[in-house]
Design a protein around this motif. Sequence first.
Motif, PDB file in Angstrom:
ATOM      1  N   GLU A  57       0.578  -1.214  -0.028  1.00  0.00           N
ATOM      2  CA  GLU A  57       0.052  -0.049  -0.010  1.00  0.00           C
ATOM      3  C   GLU A  57       0.937   1.322  -0.124  1.00  0.00           C
ATOM      4  O   GLU A  57       0.432   2.367  -0.689  1.00  0.00           O
ATOM      5  CB  GLU A  57      -0.865   0.073   1.176  1.00  0.00           C
ATOM      6  CG  GLU A  57      -1.928   1.251   1.441  1.00  0.00           C
ATOM      7  CD  GLU A  57      -2.742   1.504   0.067  1.00  0.00           C
ATOM      8  OE1 GLU A  57      -3.487   2.712   0.410  1.00  0.00           O
ATOM      9  OE2 GLU A  57      -3.080   0.606  -0.526  1.00  0.00           O
ATOM     10  N   LEU A  58       1.979   1.170   0.790  1.00  0.00           N
ATOM     11  CA  LEU A  58       2.869   2.346   0.838  1.00  0.00           C
ATOM     12  C   LEU A  58       3.112   2.473  -0.664  1.00  0.00           C
ATOM     13  O   LEU A  58       3.685   3.807  -1.272  1.00  0.00           O
ATOM     14  CB  LEU A  58       3.898   2.159   1.714  1.00  0.00           C
ATOM     15  CG  LEU A  58       3.729   2.090   3.155  1.00  0.00           C
ATOM     16  CD1 LEU A  58       4.979   1.506   4.081  1.00  0.00           C
ATOM     17  CD2 LEU A  58       3.217   3.434   3.797  1.00  0.00           C
ATOM     18  N   ALA A  59       3.653   1.509  -1.407  1.00  0.00           N
ATOM     19  CA  ALA A  59       4.218   1.466  -2.585  1.00  0.00           C
ATOM     20  C   ALA A  59       3.317   2.195  -3.672  1.00  0.00           C
ATOM     21  O   ALA A  59       3.555   2.966  -4.688  1.00  0.00           O
ATOM     22  CB  ALA A  59       4.940   0.066  -3.204  1.00  0.00           C
ATOM     23  N   ARG A  60       1.984   1.563  -3.388  1.00  0.00           N
ATOM     24  CA  ARG A  60       0.776   2.087  -4.530  1.00  0.00           C
ATOM     25  C   ARG A  60       0.845   3.623  -4.158  1.00  0.00           C
ATOM     26  O   ARG A  60       0.493   4.346  -5.228  1.00  0.00           O
ATOM     27  CB  ARG A  60      -0.409   1.301  -4.198  1.00  0.00           C
ATOM     28  CG  ARG A  60      -1.529   1.665  -4.856  1.00  0.00           C
ATOM     29  CD  ARG A  60      -2.825   0.969  -4.435  1.00  0.00           C
ATOM     30  NE  ARG A  60      -3.074   1.873  -3.406  1.00  0.00           N
ATOM     31  CZ  ARG A  60      -3.828   3.129  -3.156  1.00  0.00           C
ATOM     32  NH1 ARG A  60      -3.873   3.676  -4.412  1.00  0.00           N
ATOM     33  NH2 ARG A  60      -4.227   3.625  -1.954  1.00  0.00           N
ATOM     34  N   ARG A  61       1.087   3.986  -3.117  1.00  0.00           N
ATOM     35  CA  ARG A  61       0.701   5.691  -2.911  1.00  0.00           C
ATOM     36  C   ARG A  61       1.997   6.152  -3.395  1.00  0.00           C
ATOM     37  O   ARG A  61       1.740   7.610  -3.546  1.00  0.00           O
ATOM     38  CB  ARG A  61       0.466   6.001  -1.485  1.00  0.00           C
ATOM     39  CG  ARG A  61      -0.619   5.354  -0.850  1.00  0.00           C
ATOM     40  CD  ARG A  61      -0.787   5.207   0.728  1.00  0.00           C
ATOM     41  NE  ARG A  61      -2.065   5.033   1.081  1.00  0.00           N
ATOM     42  CZ  ARG A  61      -3.161   5.827   1.297  1.00  0.00           C
ATOM     43  NH1 ARG A  61      -2.773   7.211   0.979  1.00  0.00           N
ATOM     44  NH2 ARG A  61      -4.107   5.521   1.726  1.00  0.00           N
ATOM     45  N   GLY A  62       3.073   5.600  -3.801  1.00  0.00           N
ATOM     46  CA  GLY A  62       4.079   6.420  -4.370  1.00  0.00           C
ATOM     47  C   GLY A  62       5.478   6.393  -3.381  1.00  0.00           C
ATOM     48  O   GLY A  62       6.415   7.017  -4.105  1.00  0.00           O
ATOM     49  N   TRP A  63       5.374   5.635  -2.358  1.00  0.00           N
ATOM     50  CA  TRP A  63       6.707   5.645  -1.508  1.00  0.00           C
ATOM     51  C   TRP A  63       7.401   4.621  -2.241  1.00  0.00           C
ATOM     52  O   TRP A  63       7.177   3.685  -2.860  1.00  0.00           O
ATOM     53  CB  TRP A  63       6.414   5.410  -0.153  1.00  0.00           C
ATOM     54  CG  TRP A  63       5.411   6.115   0.400  1.00  0.00           C
ATOM     55  CD1 TRP A  63       4.146   6.044   0.835  1.00  0.00           C
ATOM     56  CD2 TRP A  63       5.737   7.339   1.544  1.00  0.00           C
ATOM     57  NE1 TRP A  63       3.691   7.018   1.725  1.00  0.00           N
ATOM     58  CE2 TRP A  63       4.681   7.895   2.006  1.00  0.00           C
ATOM     59  CE3 TRP A  63       7.053   7.943   1.594  1.00  0.00           C
ATOM     60  CZ2 TRP A  63       4.754   8.882   2.865  1.00  0.00           C
ATOM     61  CZ3 TRP A  63       7.244   8.712   2.243  1.00  0.00           C
ATOM     62  CH2 TRP A  63       6.049   9.272   2.996  1.00  0.00           C
ATOM     63  N   ASP A  64       8.774   4.792  -2.301  1.00  0.00           N
ATOM     64  CA  ASP A  64       9.909   3.759  -2.223  1.00  0.00           C
ATOM     65  C   ASP A  64       9.874   2.803  -1.092  1.00  0.00           C
ATOM     66  O   ASP A  64      10.539   3.262   0.017  1.00  0.00           O
ATOM     67  CB  ASP A  64      11.161   4.454  -2.772  1.00  0.00           C
ATOM     68  CG  ASP A  64      12.250   3.449  -2.793  1.00  0.00           C
ATOM     69  OD1 ASP A  64      12.078   2.301  -2.972  1.00  0.00           O
ATOM     70  OD2 ASP A  64      13.432   3.880  -2.866  1.00  0.00           O
ATOM     71  N   ALA A  65       9.166   1.946  -1.040  1.00  0.00           N
ATOM     72  CA  ALA A  65       8.650   0.945   0.172  1.00  0.00           C
ATOM     73  C   ALA A  65       9.659  -0.201   0.257  1.00  0.00           C
ATOM     74  O   ALA A  65       9.949  -0.994  -0.657  1.00  0.00           O
ATOM     75  CB  ALA A  65       7.276   0.529  -0.044  1.00  0.00           C
TER      76      ALA A  65
END
Length: 198
Positions: A57-65
């Motif tokens: 979910e973090l990655a989906r939002r645009g974070w480099d997770a």
Amino acid sequence: MTNYARMYRFGVTPWERYGKAAGGSIAALLDREENERSHPLGRALDLGCGRGQFTPELARRGWDAVGIDYVPAAIEAARQRGPEGVTYVVGDVTDLPSAGLGTFGFFLDIGCFQGLGAERRRAEGQGVTALADPGSTLLMLAFGPTWLRSLIGGVSEAEVEAAFPEWELIDVQAAETAGLGRPMNRTSPQWYRLRLRG
């Protein structure tokens, strides 16, 4: 310290149940983190990521997770679930500098701090601080102290502040308990939001 490897082996994972039950409120909290930043969002570390319930979910939002957990079987399950672009690392949150992960602007801890004793909680706080970019924030879910302390190592606000002395506690709010079932719905879960001072 809670034996998470054993809990995964026997399917006792109340933090995953909580993630499903409280998906809407978790999304709203992540919205706030996202909306308060300029884009690109930068790097986020999911502490005690388990089988990767929240890291994607973090990655989906645009974070480099990046997700880190010391249970190899959990990390393997997270990698199998994907998605591409998410990094998962077997490592100890109480010894973060040795993992060679670099620095982060956002840290997410949904129940990891919970399972540590006082000394290891301080070690997590020191490691997070060492990896934190200026202005970093930390969002933590922890269940409060109860008579179940031998099973669920409760966390108080004072214990959070003691483990993160270089961080300012900027928000505390009650977390929802709907859908948790007993005994977890008796543990007064709280969301703690902290910002690195300076």
